[in-house]
Design an enzyme around this catalytic site. Structure first.
Site, short mmCIF file in Angstrom:
data_model
loop_
_atom_site.label_atom_id
_atom_site.label_comp_id
_atom_site.label_asym_id
_atom_site.label_seq_id
_atom_site.Cartn_x
_atom_site.Cartn_y
_atom_site.Cartn_z
N ARG A 1 7.23 -16.76 41.74
CA ARG A 1 7.76 -17.41 40.54
C ARG A 1 7.96 -16.74 39.27
O ARG A 1 8.67 -17.04 38.35
CB ARG A 1 7.01 -18.84 40.39
CG ARG A 1 6.76 -19.66 41.48
CD ARG A 1 6.10 -20.80 41.24
NE ARG A 1 6.31 -21.73 40.20
CZ ARG A 1 7.37 -22.70 40.60
NH1 ARG A 1 7.31 -23.00 41.92
NH2 ARG A 1 8.14 -23.34 39.56
N GLU B 1 20.89 -7.64 44.26
CA GLU B 1 19.45 -8.26 43.85
C GLU B 1 18.25 -7.36 44.10
O GLU B 1 17.56 -7.12 43.30
CB GLU B 1 19.21 -9.42 44.70
CG GLU B 1 19.69 -10.61 44.16
CD GLU B 1 19.25 -11.84 45.15
OE1 GLU B 1 19.59 -11.93 46.06
OE2 GLU B 1 18.39 -12.69 44.56
N LYS C 1 11.71 -16.30 42.03
CA LYS C 1 12.16 -17.06 43.06
C LYS C 1 12.62 -18.38 42.75
O LYS C 1 13.97 -18.85 43.31
CB LYS C 1 11.09 -17.21 44.29
CG LYS C 1 11.45 -17.79 45.61
CD LYS C 1 12.26 -17.16 46.57
CE LYS C 1 12.65 -17.87 47.87
NZ LYS C 1 13.80 -17.15 48.09
N ASN D 1 4.93 -23.95 32.14
CA ASN D 1 6.15 -23.50 32.93
C ASN D 1 7.25 -24.49 32.40
O ASN D 1 7.31 -25.73 32.36
CB ASN D 1 5.92 -23.55 34.40
CG ASN D 1 7.23 -23.44 35.21
OD1 ASN D 1 8.35 -22.71 34.61
ND2 ASN D 1 7.59 -24.21 36.34
N GLY D 2 8.24 -23.76 31.88
CA GLY D 2 9.32 -24.46 31.34
C GLY D 2 10.06 -24.01 30.07
O GLY D 2 9.56 -22.92 29.84
N LYS E 1 23.03 -9.93 47.81
CA LYS E 1 21.93 -9.39 48.55
C LYS E 1 21.57 -7.91 47.81
O LYS E 1 20.65 -7.68 47.43
CB LYS E 1 22.00 -9.36 49.80
CG LYS E 1 21.55 -10.53 50.63
CD LYS E 1 20.31 -11.42 50.67
CE LYS E 1 20.10 -11.97 49.42
NZ LYS E 1 20.76 -13.41 49.49
N GLU F 1 27.88 -13.30 49.48
CA GLU F 1 26.52 -13.16 49.90
C GLU F 1 26.07 -11.75 50.14
O GLU F 1 24.92 -11.36 49.88
CB GLU F 1 26.10 -14.14 51.11
CG GLU F 1 24.70 -14.17 51.45
CD GLU F 1 23.80 -14.68 50.28
OE1 GLU F 1 24.15 -14.98 49.19
OE2 GLU F 1 22.44 -14.39 50.57
N CYS G 1 7.63 -19.10 36.63
CA CYS G 1 6.21 -19.34 35.76
C CYS G 1 5.49 -20.17 36.93
O CYS G 1 5.88 -20.91 37.50
CB CYS G 1 5.90 -19.70 34.62
SG CYS G 1 6.86 -18.62 33.38
N HIS H 1 45.28 -8.07 43.59
CA HIS H 1 45.57 -8.61 42.21
C HIS H 1 44.48 -7.99 41.31
O HIS H 1 44.25 -8.65 40.41
CB HIS H 1 45.31 -10.07 42.32
CG HIS H 1 46.21 -10.72 43.47
ND1 HIS H 1 47.98 -10.95 43.21
CD2 HIS H 1 46.21 -10.96 44.82
CE1 HIS H 1 48.29 -11.40 44.27
NE2 HIS H 1 47.36 -11.36 45.16
N TRP I 1 7.22 -15.48 33.98
CA TRP I 1 8.64 -14.94 33.94
C TRP I 1 9.20 -15.41 32.64
O TRP I 1 9.45 -16.48 32.35
CB TRP I 1 9.66 -15.71 34.90
CG TRP I 1 10.90 -15.12 35.32
CD1 TRP I 1 11.21 -14.25 35.92
CD2 TRP I 1 12.34 -15.39 34.42
NE1 TRP I 1 12.62 -13.88 35.77
CE2 TRP I 1 13.30 -14.60 34.91
CE3 TRP I 1 12.40 -16.59 33.47
CZ2 TRP I 1 14.31 -14.82 34.47
CZ3 TRP I 1 13.63 -16.51 32.93
CH2 TRP I 1 14.71 -15.57 33.43
O1 M6R Z 1 16.00 -22.43 45.22
P1 M6R Z 1 17.69 -22.52 45.43
O2 M6R Z 1 18.29 -22.39 46.74
O3 M6R Z 1 18.18 -23.59 44.41
O4 M6R Z 1 17.66 -21.15 44.49
C1 M6R Z 1 19.35 -20.84 44.34
C2 M6R Z 1 19.30 -19.26 43.60
O5 M6R Z 1 18.44 -19.22 42.54
C3 M6R Z 1 18.99 -18.31 44.76
O6 M6R Z 1 19.66 -18.65 45.94
C4 M6R Z 1 19.14 -16.69 44.25
O7 M6R Z 1 20.29 -16.71 44.03
C5 M6R Z 1 18.64 -16.04 45.22
N1 M6R Z 1 17.36 -15.00 44.79
C6 M6R Z 1 19.36 -15.34 46.14
O8 M6R Z 1 18.63 -14.47 47.08
#
Ligand code: M6R
Length: 656
Positions: free
Chosen positions: A27, A534, A651, A100-101, A531, A527, A2, A550, A74
């Protein structure tokens, strides 16, 4: 999660709020709203969906005023509907709140407010705040906010306005970020700097349990008990252009392309006379020398950077390094040795709730905390004993790219720095490593310049995907035929296709992706998979290649695409064996290989090859990251996904 923005001054508030919300949309983006005060009346507009829906509604409404608050949501409590969008208001419609929170005791508060005949308009946790404000208000808005805040458990950043006080903008925070922006004859509140960067660079970072009372010409900060806090503004150094797309179609591709420059920036800031220096790191060497174990905590992509850090730090420092996701670590028995455990938190935003909680838990047990952070002045940066910034610049796309490689580079350099302090890295090794790292920007440039191959692989995949989709359509022919009106039939087919795209990974799991890597490139596999998941919603898993036998090997037939990260390395042959095992089961293999590798070119080994320039295996994750990011990006673009704002994500994850 948010985004909050607020304005008080002499200008029209609406465009300032809208611009701020646009810069905060990363956000959260499932609904949005604003409330604007014009003399003693407050007008409110809210819409579900993206910000453009709100903008259109505001344009139609013609609302105006020079005091206002805005919010982009959000959803946590309650679906992303208009009723649940912020701002929220109470019975009198005189008080308006953005939040926010998460208010953890909202249920209890709601029950007791209901007993006092409060009627709720939404399913949110936020609404209790505005009812409490009404209840406690006796003519002094600041006092009502203080009393309300004392009743709340959980995390919050709040913006408050009231038609009773058209000359006041109030804010409060606990465990969710909030800044005050100072202007001439005007002031602002915002969740994050980019929201108000085009207006002012002078900001105050509000601390936990502080209340800000802003007028046009004054900004005061108080404790919840009403005592005045003398808070000094700081000047933010950030280029407003760095938060724009700069001609690229998405922030993500812009940020992928920025990586060589980010690497250059880090290297030139950190390396002085063949030594690594972290000028802002306020940890003296004596304290560091005491350390005999390291615990890394982080989430998501930052966790993957931390995982790679384990290999690097253990190799160079010869002490045990554990890595954990913050959400697990914070609720476990943390094994911390007072003054001997160094906890390294890694976070792009510096606001991730679980990482912040993990930091605080470790701090309480006497760990030394060092944070690797991008956002300057963020909560994690401020609460750590030492901080090193990664200099990635603003990262806007939800999918992290440049922050990941900047975290990696910073961790490599940190390992060299600590190696010098501990005396475990010889001068020869240090110089050699620095030479290898210094080549990173050029090698990254080479990958980016040769992205044609990656585009072709992505295109091929999307073609296969579309053929599969068309095949699914055949099953629908009868259903479509029953529509007499051909327009309706088309609408139905289109709707179905869209749904199928969005749920493809779940409903037709014929083309999942499997990412395999070993050693330093095991985190790269995780990673790469993250990607893809997401931004395309395609099911993807990352595995240590040695784990295949395994369990995951059961998935292999011709449908999944298996991405084998196999640049030349000491474990190259082991990876080739894994590839052969996959091929023996009719698997489809895409190899990330070193340019000029003839062996892997043999048909038996790979169906597709993406080459990267020759690179030392130890630092190869820095280069391997790019083709994985580009592959995910081009597939998402081919399928037509919302790349910068994927569904359900935000984000900055400021709630647990
Ligand atoms: O701001 P941060 O690096 O602490 O965020 C951690 C994760 O939320 C962040 O890396 C998330 O996994 C990304 N969307 C990955 O692309």
């Amino acid at each position: 999660m948010c985004g909050i923005v607020g304005y008080i001054g002499g200008r029209e508030a609406v465009p300032i709020l809208i611009e701020g919300l646009k810069n905060l949309e990363y956000r959260g983006y499932d609904s949005a709203g604003i409330a604007v005060a014009d003399s003693d009346k407050v007008f409110m507009v809210k819409r579900s969906g993206k910000l453009k829906n709100l903008e259109a509604a505001i344009n139609e409404s013609g609302i105006s005023g020079s005091l206002g608050i805005g919010h982009t949501r959000w959803a946590t409590h309650g679906a992303p509907t208009e009723a649940n969008a912020h701002p929220h208001f109470g019975k009198t419609r005189e008080f308006f709140v953005v939040h926010n929170g998460i208010i953890e005791n909202h249920q209890q508060l709601k029950e007791s407010l209901k007993r006092e005949k409060c009627r709720f308009n939404s399913e949110t946790d936020t609404e209790v705040i505005v009812h409490l404000l009404e209840k406690f208000y006796t003519g002094d808005l600041k006092q009502a906010v203080c009393r309300t805040v004392k009743k709340l458990k959980g995390s919050f950043a709040l913006g408050v306005i009231s038609s009773r006080h058209p000359d006041l903008l109030l804010a409060a925070r606990r465990d969710s970020p909030l800044i005050i922006g100072l202007g001439k004859g005007e002031n602002y509140i915002a969740s994050d700097v980019p929201a108000i960067l085009s207006q002012t660079r002078s900001v105050i970072y509000l601390e936990n349990d502080e209340i800000a009372v802003l007028g046009r010409d004054n900004a005061e900060v108080f404790t919840v008990n009403g005592d005045c806090c003398n808070r000094r503004p700081v000047t933010v150094k950030m280029d407003p252009d760095s938060a724009s797309k700069g001609g690229y179609s998405h922030f993500m591709i812009k940020e992928i392309n920025e990586q060589p420059e980010v690497m250059r920036r880090i290297l030139s800031a950190r390396i002085k006379n063949n030594r690594v220096r972290f000028e802002e790191l306020k940890l003296n060497e004596k304290r560091l020398k005491n350390i005999d174990n390291i615990q890394i905590v982080a989430c998501g992509t930052a966790y993957h950077a931390g995982l790679c850090g384990k290999y690097v730090l253990e190799k160079l420092l010869k002490i045990p390094v554990n890595v954990d996701t913050s959400s697990e670590f914070r609720y476990r028995e943390q094994i911390i040795k007072k003054n001997k455990t160094l906890v390294i938190t890694v976070s792009q935003s510096g606001e991730t709730a679980d990482t912040l909680a993990a930091l605080r838990a470790s701090q309480q047990k006497g760990a030394l905390i060092l944070s690797v952070v991008n956002v300057v002045g963020s909560s994690i940066a401020r609460e750590s004993d030492g901080v090193v910034y990664i200099y990635a610049g603003p990262e806007i796309a939800v999918a992290s790219t440049k922050a990941y490689t900047a975290q990696l580079m910073t961790i490599y350099l940190l390992a060299l720095y600590l190696g010098e302090v501990f005396g475990t890295v010889s001068e020869r090794i240090r110089r050699e490593m620095l030479r290898m790292l210094a080549r990173t920007p050029l090698k990254m440039k080479e990958v980016l310049a040769n992205n044609g191959r990656i585009k072709r692989v992505a295109r091929d995949y999307v073609k296969r995907y579309n053929i599969r989709l068309a095949e699914q359509f055949k099953f629908l022919e009868d259903e479509v035929a029953q529509f007499k009106d051909s327009r309706k039939a088309l609408e139905f087919a289109e709707q179905w296709a869209r749904r199928s795209h969005l749920t493809y990974g779940r409903r037709f799991g014929d083309f999942p992706f499997l990412y395999l890597g070993r050693n330093v490139n095991f985190p790269s596999a995780l990673e790469g998979a993250l990607k893809l998941k997401e931004i395309t919603y395609i099911s993807a898993e990352g595995y240590a290649a040695g784990e295949m036998k395994h369990g995951p090997i059961a998935l292999i037939d011709e449908f999944p695409l298996v991405i084998c990260i196999n640049p030349r390395s000491s474990l190259y042959d082991k990876m080739l064996s894994n590839i052969q095992e996959i091929k023996a089961r009719r698997g489809t293999v895409l190899s990330i290989a070193t340019k000029g590798d003839r062996e892997i070119r043999k048909k038996a080994y790979s169906d597709y090859i993406i080459e990267i320039p020759p690179v030392n295996e130890f630092v190869s994750p820095l280069i391997v990251a790019l083709p994985l990011q580009l592959l995910a990006y081009y597939i998402a673009a081919g399928i037509g996904c919302d790349i910068d704002q994927p569904r359900n994500l935000a984000k900055s994850v400021t709630v647990e």
